[in-house]
Design a protein around this motif. Structure first.
Motif, PDB file in Angstrom:
ATOM      1  N   SER A   1       0.843  -1.183   0.000  1.00 12.33           N
ATOM      2  CA  SER A   1       0.000   0.000   0.000  1.00 12.33           C
ATOM      3  C   SER A   1       0.883   1.240   0.000  1.00 12.33           C
ATOM      4  O   SER A   1       1.884   1.293   0.727  1.00 12.33           O
ATOM      5  CB  SER A   1      -0.910   0.027   1.231  1.00 12.33           C
ATOM      6  N   ILE A   2       0.503   2.223  -0.802  1.00 12.23           N
ATOM      7  CA  ILE A   2       1.244   3.483  -0.815  1.00 12.23           C
ATOM      8  C   ILE A   2       0.433   4.601  -0.179  1.00 12.23           C
ATOM      9  O   ILE A   2       0.861   5.759  -0.186  1.00 12.23           O
ATOM     10  CB  ILE A   2       1.651   3.880  -2.255  1.00 12.23           C
ATOM     11  N   ILE A   3      -0.728   4.268   0.377  1.00 16.87           N
ATOM     12  CA  ILE A   3      -1.596   5.305   0.941  1.00 16.87           C
ATOM     13  C   ILE A   3      -1.896   5.118   2.423  1.00 16.87           C
ATOM     14  O   ILE A   3      -2.315   6.067   3.089  1.00 16.87           O
ATOM     15  CB  ILE A   3      -2.931   5.403   0.169  1.00 16.87           C
ATOM     16  N   ASP A   4      -1.692   3.942   2.971  1.00 18.70           N
ATOM     17  CA  ASP A   4      -2.134   3.707   4.344  1.00 18.70           C
ATOM     18  C   ASP A   4      -1.196   4.335   5.377  1.00 18.70           C
ATOM     19  O   ASP A   4      -1.656   4.863   6.394  1.00 18.70           O
ATOM     20  CB  ASP A   4      -2.281   2.207   4.612  1.00 18.70           C
ATOM     21  N   TYR A   5       0.102   4.259   5.134  1.00 17.75           N
ATOM     22  CA  TYR A   5       1.093   4.839   6.038  1.00 17.75           C
ATOM     23  C   TYR A   5       1.688   6.044   5.317  1.00 17.75           C
ATOM     24  O   TYR A   5       2.386   5.891   4.324  1.00 17.75           O
ATOM     25  CB  TYR A   5       2.173   3.802   6.341  1.00 17.75           C
ATOM     26  N   PRO A   6       1.418   7.257   5.789  1.00 17.97           N
ATOM     27  CA  PRO A   6       1.862   8.458   5.073  1.00 17.97           C
ATOM     28  C   PRO A   6       3.352   8.421   4.725  1.00 17.97           C
ATOM     29  O   PRO A   6       4.202   8.168   5.594  1.00 17.97           O
ATOM     30  CB  PRO A   6       1.553   9.589   6.057  1.00 17.97           C
ATOM     31  N   ASP A   7       3.639   8.625   3.444  1.00 18.37           N
ATOM     32  CA  ASP A   7       5.012   8.745   2.931  1.00 18.37           C
ATOM     33  C   ASP A   7       5.814   7.453   3.020  1.00 18.37           C
ATOM     34  O   ASP A   7       7.054   7.484   2.956  1.00 18.37           O
ATOM     35  CB  ASP A   7       5.770   9.868   3.664  1.00 18.37           C
TER      36      ASP A   7
ATOM     37  N   LEU B   1       9.757  -2.984   0.963  1.00 18.54           N
ATOM     38  CA  LEU B   1       8.767  -2.324   1.815  1.00 18.54           C
ATOM     39  C   LEU B   1       9.473  -1.531   2.897  1.00 18.54           C
ATOM     40  O   LEU B   1      10.523  -1.945   3.395  1.00 18.54           O
ATOM     41  CB  LEU B   1       7.851  -3.361   2.475  1.00 18.54           C
ATOM     42  N   ASP B   2       8.871  -0.397   3.259  1.00 18.17           N
ATOM     43  CA  ASP B   2       9.404   0.401   4.369  1.00 18.17           C
ATOM     44  C   ASP B   2       8.846  -0.037   5.709  1.00 18.17           C
ATOM     45  O   ASP B   2       9.510   0.096   6.730  1.00 18.17           O
ATOM     46  CB  ASP B   2       9.033   1.888   4.194  1.00 18.17           C
ATOM     47  N   ALA B   3       7.578  -0.499   5.682  1.00 16.23           N
ATOM     48  CA  ALA B   3       6.853  -0.603   6.946  1.00 16.23           C
ATOM     49  C   ALA B   3       5.751  -1.653   6.871  1.00 16.23           C
ATOM     50  O   ALA B   3       5.414  -2.154   5.800  1.00 16.23           O
ATOM     51  CB  ALA B   3       6.241   0.750   7.300  1.00 16.23           C
ATOM     52  N   VAL B   4       5.197  -1.917   8.047  1.00 15.24           N
ATOM     53  CA  VAL B   4       4.026  -2.783   8.187  1.00 15.24           C
ATOM     54  C   VAL B   4       2.969  -2.011   8.956  1.00 15.24           C
ATOM     55  O   VAL B   4       3.260  -1.444  10.023  1.00 15.24           O
ATOM     56  CB  VAL B   4       4.359  -4.090   8.923  1.00 15.24           C
ATOM     57  N   THR B   5       1.758  -1.984   8.424  1.00 12.63           N
ATOM     58  CA  THR B   5       0.610  -1.428   9.131  1.00 12.63           C
ATOM     59  C   THR B   5      -0.162  -2.575   9.760  1.00 12.63           C
ATOM     60  O   THR B   5      -0.547  -3.524   9.075  1.00 12.63           O
ATOM     61  CB  THR B   5      -0.309  -0.653   8.168  1.00 12.63           C
ATOM     62  N   ILE B   6      -0.370  -2.501  11.059  1.00 17.60           N
ATOM     63  CA  ILE B   6      -1.135  -3.513  11.784  1.00 17.60           C
ATOM     64  C   ILE B   6      -2.507  -2.931  12.069  1.00 17.60           C
ATOM     65  O   ILE B   6      -2.642  -1.928  12.763  1.00 17.60           O
ATOM     66  CB  ILE B   6      -0.445  -3.921  13.094  1.00 17.60           C
TER      67      ILE B   6
ATOM     68  N   LYS C   1       9.506  -0.361   9.781  1.00 16.95           N
ATOM     69  CA  LYS C   1       8.752   0.516  10.651  1.00 16.95           C
ATOM     70  C   LYS C   1       7.370  -0.088  10.879  1.00 16.95           C
ATOM     71  O   LYS C   1       6.913  -0.922  10.090  1.00 16.95           O
ATOM     72  CB  LYS C   1       8.623   1.908  10.035  1.00 16.95           C
ATOM     73  N   VAL C   2       6.700   0.381  11.933  1.00 15.38           N
ATOM     74  CA  VAL C   2       5.378  -0.157  12.275  1.00 15.38           C
ATOM     75  C   VAL C   2       4.390   0.975  12.485  1.00 15.38           C
ATOM     76  O   VAL C   2       4.650   1.914  13.251  1.00 15.38           O
ATOM     77  CB  VAL C   2       5.437  -1.045  13.533  1.00 15.38           C
ATOM     78  N   LYS C   3       3.271   0.876  11.796  1.00 11.59           N
ATOM     79  CA  LYS C   3       2.120   1.754  12.040  1.00 11.59           C
ATOM     80  C   LYS C   3       1.038   0.909  12.702  1.00 11.59           C
ATOM     81  O   LYS C   3       0.725  -0.187  12.236  1.00 11.59           O
ATOM     82  CB  LYS C   3       1.590   2.332  10.736  1.00 11.59           C
ATOM     83  N   LEU C   4       0.471   1.416  13.780  1.00 14.80           N
ATOM     84  CA  LEU C   4      -0.574   0.705  14.505  1.00 14.80           C
ATOM     85  C   LEU C   4      -1.886   1.447  14.374  1.00 14.80           C
ATOM     86  O   LEU C   4      -1.971   2.640  14.687  1.00 14.80           O
ATOM     87  CB  LEU C   4      -0.204   0.587  15.984  1.00 14.80           C
ATOM     88  N   ASP C   5      -2.918   0.752  13.917  1.00 17.72           N
ATOM     89  CA  ASP C   5      -4.285   1.276  13.893  1.00 17.72           C
ATOM     90  C   ASP C   5      -5.027   0.725  15.106  1.00 17.72           C
ATOM     91  O   ASP C   5      -5.006  -0.491  15.350  1.00 17.72           O
ATOM     92  CB  ASP C   5      -5.020   0.830  12.624  1.00 17.72           C
ATOM     93  N   THR C   6      -5.692   1.586  15.862  1.00 19.87           N
ATOM     94  CA  THR C   6      -6.380   1.130  17.062  1.00 19.87           C
ATOM     95  C   THR C   6      -7.620   1.976  17.334  1.00 19.87           C
ATOM     96  O   THR C   6      -7.715   3.126  16.905  1.00 19.87           O
ATOM     97  CB  THR C   6      -5.436   1.190  18.285  1.00 19.87           C
ATOM     98  N   ASN C   7      -8.560   1.399  18.082  1.00 17.85           N
ATOM     99  CA  ASN C   7      -9.732   2.166  18.485  1.00 17.85           C
ATOM    100  C   ASN C   7      -9.521   2.883  19.820  1.00 17.85           C
ATOM    101  O   ASN C   7     -10.418   3.567  20.311  1.00 17.85           O
ATOM    102  CB  ASN C   7     -10.989   1.282  18.534  1.00 17.85           C
ATOM    103  N   GLY C   8      -8.350   2.700  20.414  1.00 18.99           N
ATOM    104  CA  GLY C   8      -7.999   3.467  21.601  1.00 18.99           C
ATOM    105  C   GLY C   8      -8.463   2.922  22.922  1.00 18.99           C
ATOM    106  O   GLY C   8      -8.302   3.579  23.957  1.00 18.99           O
ATOM    107  N   THR C   9      -9.002   1.709  22.940  1.00 12.99           N
ATOM    108  CA  THR C   9      -9.557   1.168  24.177  1.00 12.99           C
ATOM    109  C   THR C   9      -8.516   0.483  25.070  1.00 12.99           C
ATOM    110  O   THR C   9      -8.850   0.085  26.187  1.00 12.99           O
ATOM    111  CB  THR C   9     -10.684   0.163  23.869  1.00 12.99           C
TER     112      THR C   9
ATOM    113  N   VAL D   1       6.469   1.493  18.013  1.00 12.89           N
ATOM    114  CA  VAL D   1       5.612   1.955  16.930  1.00 12.89           C
ATOM    115  C   VAL D   1       6.143   3.287  16.411  1.00 12.89           C
ATOM    116  O   VAL D   1       6.652   4.115  17.174  1.00 12.89           O
ATOM    117  CB  VAL D   1       4.142   2.105  17.377  1.00 12.89           C
ATOM    118  N   ASP D   2       6.024   3.477  15.118  1.00 14.31           N
ATOM    119  CA  ASP D   2       6.528   4.681  14.463  1.00 14.31           C
ATOM    120  C   ASP D   2       5.403   5.634  14.072  1.00 14.31           C
ATOM    121  O   ASP D   2       5.659   6.792  13.736  1.00 14.31           O
ATOM    122  CB  ASP D   2       7.329   4.292  13.228  1.00 14.31           C
ATOM    123  N   TYR D   3       4.175   5.142  14.096  1.00  9.29           N
ATOM    124  CA  TYR D   3       3.010   5.950  13.738  1.00  9.29           C
ATOM    125  C   TYR D   3       1.794   5.254  14.333  1.00  9.29           C
ATOM    126  O   TYR D   3       1.692   4.023  14.292  1.00  9.29           O
ATOM    127  CB  TYR D   3       2.872   6.036  12.216  1.00  9.29           C
ATOM    128  N   VAL D   4       0.881   6.044  14.886  1.00  9.93           N
ATOM    129  CA  VAL D   4      -0.330   5.479  15.480  1.00  9.93           C
ATOM    130  C   VAL D   4      -1.545   6.216  14.911  1.00  9.93           C
ATOM    131  O   VAL D   4      -1.577   7.450  14.881  1.00  9.93           O
ATOM    132  CB  VAL D   4      -0.338   5.605  17.016  1.00  9.93           C
TER     133      VAL D   4
END
Length: 227
Positions: A10-16, A63-68, A92-100, A114-117
């Motif tokens: 993906s080139i859009i999920d993790y900015p840049d 790949l630069d990163a993994v989005t979880i 690098k790792v981007k984590l998507d979460t609902n914050g709970t 994590v490098d991006y949340v």
């Protein structure tokens, strides 16, 4: 980890960054407009962690990163070990979460795992449970938001905007709750496969209306974008 899918690039999920996206099975929310019902209902075909890491070995240098993402990744007790293994491979790792689960996010940030949340802001806190159709500890969500607003890791907040669920006034309320945030994104609701098929008939705001929502939110955050 229970993995329910893999998008190899993906080139859009993790900015840049160029990232793979791995989907975890299970969620503590039941948002009716969720577009990953197989993850929420735990009916997705499982991907073994061994297969996933075999894939990453072949993608070193590409790949630069993994989005979880999910589902909700922080539900999994072995998430931090999973992230550590990915990081040890040089991604690098981007984590998507609902914050709970602020406890999990706190450790991940403090340990540099994590490098991006990206945190979902589903609704104003006053109507969270009604929106996600499950009991919600809003204090936990406040704690996660406060952690990110400290700026110790790049982050974003994002809201999927279903017209029948969120009024302009409620978008403004969300923006006030995350006041000062670096990035806040309003995401268009796309009625494809959904957890609640009845929401196929729900509508989103027009382009002009989205621009008005953007103006409203921009009064409180540093940058508000539309996706």
């Amino acid at each position: 980890m229970r993995l329910g899918g893999l998008q190899q690039c993906s080139i859009i999920d993790y900015p840049d960054h160029i990232s793979a996206i791995v989907f975890t099975i299970g969620c503590n929310f039941r948002c009716p407009y969720c577009h990953n019902p197989e993850l929420v209902e735990e009916t997705a075909t499982e991907l073994s962690t061994e297969s996933f890491f075999d894939f990453l070995v072949k993608r070193r240098g590409k790949l630069d990163a993994v989005t979880i993402t999910g589902g909700e990744p922080t539900m999994h007790d072995d998430l931090l070990d999973f992230i550590f293994q990915i990081k040890s491979m040089g991604f690098k790792v981007k984590l998507d979460t609902n914050g709970t689960r602020p406890d999990v996010v706190t450790v991940a940030v403090a340990e540099g795992m994590v490098d991006y949340v990206a945190v979902d802001a589903k609704a104003p806190l006053s109507k969270y449970s009604a929106t996600v159709t499950r009991p919600v500890d809003v204090d936990a969500i406040r704690e996660t938001r406060a952690l990110l607003l400290e700026g110790r890791v790049p982050y974003e907040f994002r809201t999927t905007v279903v017209k029948s669920l969120l009024s302009p006034e409620e978008i403004e309320e969300i923006a006030k709750e995350i006041e000062g945030a670096e990035h806040y994104y309003l995401q268009r609701f796309v009625p494809t496969k959904l957890l609640n098929p009845a929401f196929m008939r729900k509508t989103t705001y027009s382009n002009e209306e989205f621009l008005e929502l953007q103006k409203i939110a921009s009064k409180y955050v540093q940058h508000c974008g539309i996706r």
